[in-house]
Design an enzyme around this catalytic site. Structure first.
Site, PDB file in Angstrom:
ATOM      1  CD  GLU A   1      -2.798  -2.049  -1.535  1.00  0.00           C
ATOM      2  OE1 GLU A   1      -2.557  -2.994  -0.761  1.00  0.00           O
ATOM      3  OE2 GLU A   1      -3.257  -0.959  -1.170  1.00  0.00           O
TER       4      GLU A   1
ATOM      5  CB  CYS B   1      -0.936   0.008   1.207  1.00  0.00           C
ATOM      6  SG  CYS B   1      -0.069  -0.035   2.779  1.00  0.00           S
TER       7      CYS B   1
END
Length: 621
Positions: free
Chosen positions: A576, A533
């Protein structure tokens, strides 16, 4: 002896300025007193950048020392030296990366002086250490105010304050297709820098990196109102009104102003109602909002979890209780319960279905999370991914974009390419979302997670979805990776094909280097899918995976094969990224010898037998 706190960056960027990520004075890189307070005697107390030191909770800034000539040490080794070997009463270690010095904090002048006398001239790892008292850091908020005041004397127009959209959703002004194009360019540039660095780190990677592919950024199925978790700060806006929303900047940037979130596109209406209702509660309450400037006030934050699938709304009220007695605290909890028993939006069907209290104050040494207490309603939310139902507890990790998570996990499965005989190791498994998504595509999944409550949720989720080929372990991944590999290798039938895939979805700071070393040493793992992330922070792990074999990183390196990004955070700058790594192949005969050696060096213990030892090691870390 109390545990030592080592400051580090903390899972996904829920918001750039959420409460859990806000800076405090003790997290600022040290600068000398001479640089920041040239004329302290002439400074009014209200403008004094060191006035905060009069408060008792900042004793570690007062009794701080600087240790130099360390060499490029491991922070864990330095901690063991101070705590275990020298028996120093350390409360905190602050070490800038790639520096040969560290700041060590204590709670008393006696402990500080004993540390200086012990460490100054001490020989460690071929170096002679130098230790001396260190000056306290300036309060960044007051420092910035003083700088702004000086600037405004020279400028006719003060700098415009940012809005919440500027701070939280800087891409919201662009059409979504343009957002995807910007993120594609950003990921291409990031991966280019990573691969160039890996080429210089390991010459053997050049051929594989020439074949490395980036397949672009996949769009989120839901662009607006996608966040199922939000952490709001309770504070005041520029007009002095009490607001429940997002900070416009961090304390370190000199900002404590909070802005409302009603116009932010990525917040669902249910969460906006939660923030608005809590804002009304605070405004009508006898308890004041928390003030980070002097640690006065009480009501500090609100975490909101929502489920589009069930309509559930979980509220976790964060309270600073250090300046409250038991009677006041009990009254506040009762007020919360009574308020949300009747507070609803009948037109839209919004109602608090789960209410928690969280004690949010300065953490004790060794404490990693702020404790919570259930007040009323259900104990969890329920949401779905890939038609699988997931129980979500207050502190458990769950992807904040539920529909985007389906795309993310589809791409992870596609890159991993599991077979019916494959075993997947889910490292940092959380509540088991990735494990259960992989389960129907492989023979079995073994998951490990350091938070015991998350493992309980994972086991519950597996049973609730009638999935029987998943097994979960609570503990530190560093301690469990080798034992999980052993369970797979020795449990594999003679002559049967063995295919072991690791999937990691770590916190935003990435995996600890001990976990990388354990993955490298487990030569049975041939493919690794890394879900990040925060790709900027994750690059450190990617380089460690690809370094040449060494004493620290045994086993052949992993090189990137394919990458794909998923836009889990529309309107923000975050993306992401999923990368498939494959272990470098060796000439015939060498690999078999390494497998045998690796198997012999793994202790003859199962993951369950490692439980107690793992817990002990996790507590030490």
């Amino acid at each position: 002896m109390s545990e030592v706190t080592i400051e580090s960056k903390e899972k996904c960027p829920d918001a750039p300025h959420e409460t859990e990520q806000e800076c405090t004075v003790e997290k600022i890189v040290e600068k000398s007193l001479d640089e920041t307070a040239k004329d302290e005697n002439s400074t009014d107390a209200t403008n004094d950048e060191f006035n905060y030191l009069k408060r008792s909770e900042f004793t570690s800034e007062i009794y701080k020392i600087e240790v130099r000539n360390l060499g490029y040490f491991g922070i864990g080794e330095f901690k063991k030296l101070l705590k275990s070997k020298l028996n120093l009463n350390v409360t905190k270690i602050k070490s800038p990366l790639r520096k040969e010095f560290a700041f060590v904090c204590f709670r008393s002048e006696e402990d500080q002086q004993r540390a200086i006398e012990t460490l100054n001239g001490y020989k460690w790892k071929g170096k002679v250490l130098q230790a001396a008292a260190a000056k306290a850091s300036a309060d960044p908020l007051q420092k910035r105010r003083n700088e702004n005041a000086q600037r405004e004397e020279k400028e006719s127009q003060p700098k415009r304050q940012r809005t919440s959209a500027d701070a939280i959703c800087p891409y919201a002004a662009f059409p979504y297709e343009e957002q995807l194009q910007k993120k594609t360019s950003e990921m291409e540039e990031l991966l280019k820098k990573f691969t160039n660095k890996l080429r210089h780190t390991n010459q053997a990677a050049k051929k594989q990196l020439n074949e490395f592919k980036f397949n672009g950024v996949k769009a989120s199925p839901q662009i607006n109102g996608y966040r199922n978790k939000n952490e709001f700060t309770v504070g005041k806006n520029s007009s002095g009104d009490i607001v429940v929303g997002f900070r416009l900047g961090s304390y370190a940037d000199g900002s404590v102003e909070v802005s409302e979130i009603q116009d932010l596109p990525h917040i669902p209406d249910s969460a906006k109602w939660a923030a608005s209702s809590f804002q009304q509660f605070v405004r009508n309450s006898n308890f004041l909002p928390f003030n980070p400037e002097d640690n006065s006030g009480h009501i500090r934050q609100l975490m909101v979890r929502t489920s589009a699938h069930t309509g559930e709304i979980m509220l976790v009220a964060g309270v600073y209780s250090s300046n409250m007695n038991e009677t006041e605290l009990a009254a506040l909890k009762q007020n919360l319960k009574e308020y949300y028993d009747t507070c609803t939006d009948e037109a839209k069907g919004f109602k608090c279905t789960s209410l928690y209290y969280q004690d949010v104050k300065h953490r004790e040494a060794g404490q990693t999370i702020s404790p919570i207490e259930h007040i009323s309603g259900s104990t969890h939310n329920t949401d779905t991914i890939h038609n699988l139902a997931f129980k979500i507890s207050p502190l458990a990790f769950f992807q904040i974009n539920t529909q985007g998570a389906e795309v993310l996990y589809d791409k992870a499965i596609e890159l991993a390419a599991p077979q019916p005989h494959s075993t997947v190791l889910d490292i940092c498994c959380g509540t088991g979302t990735i494990a259960l998504a992989f389960a129907k595509h492989c023979k079995q999944v073994l998951g490990v997670e350091i938070i015991p409550e998350a493992i309980k949720d994972a086991e519950f989720n597996a049973a609730a979805n009638s999935i029987e080929n998943c097994k979960f372990f609570a503990g530190n991944a560093d301690d469990y990776i080798q034992s999980m590999v052993r369970e797979v290798v020795y449990g594999n039938a003679p002559g049967a094909p063995l295919d072991l895939i690791a999937v990691v979805d770590p916190p935003r700071a990435g995996l600890h280097n001990r976990s990388i070393a354990a993955i490298r040493a487990a030569t049975a793992i041939k493919r690794l899918v890394y879900i990040s992330c925060n790709p900027v922070h994750a690059q450190r792990n990617w380089i460690e995976l690809g370094r040449p074999e060494s004493k620290q990183y045994k086993g052949d390196p992993f090189f990137p094969k394919t990458a794909i990004a998923v836009d889990m955070f529309p309107h923000t700058t975050h993306t992401e990224l999923v990368i498939l790594f494959e272990r470098a192949t060796q000439p015939d005969g060498e690999e078999e010898n390494k497998e045998t050696t690796n198997a012999e060096t793994i202790k003859d213990t199962t993951p369950e037998e490692k439980g107690n030892a793992a817990d002990i090691e996790a507590n030490k870390s």
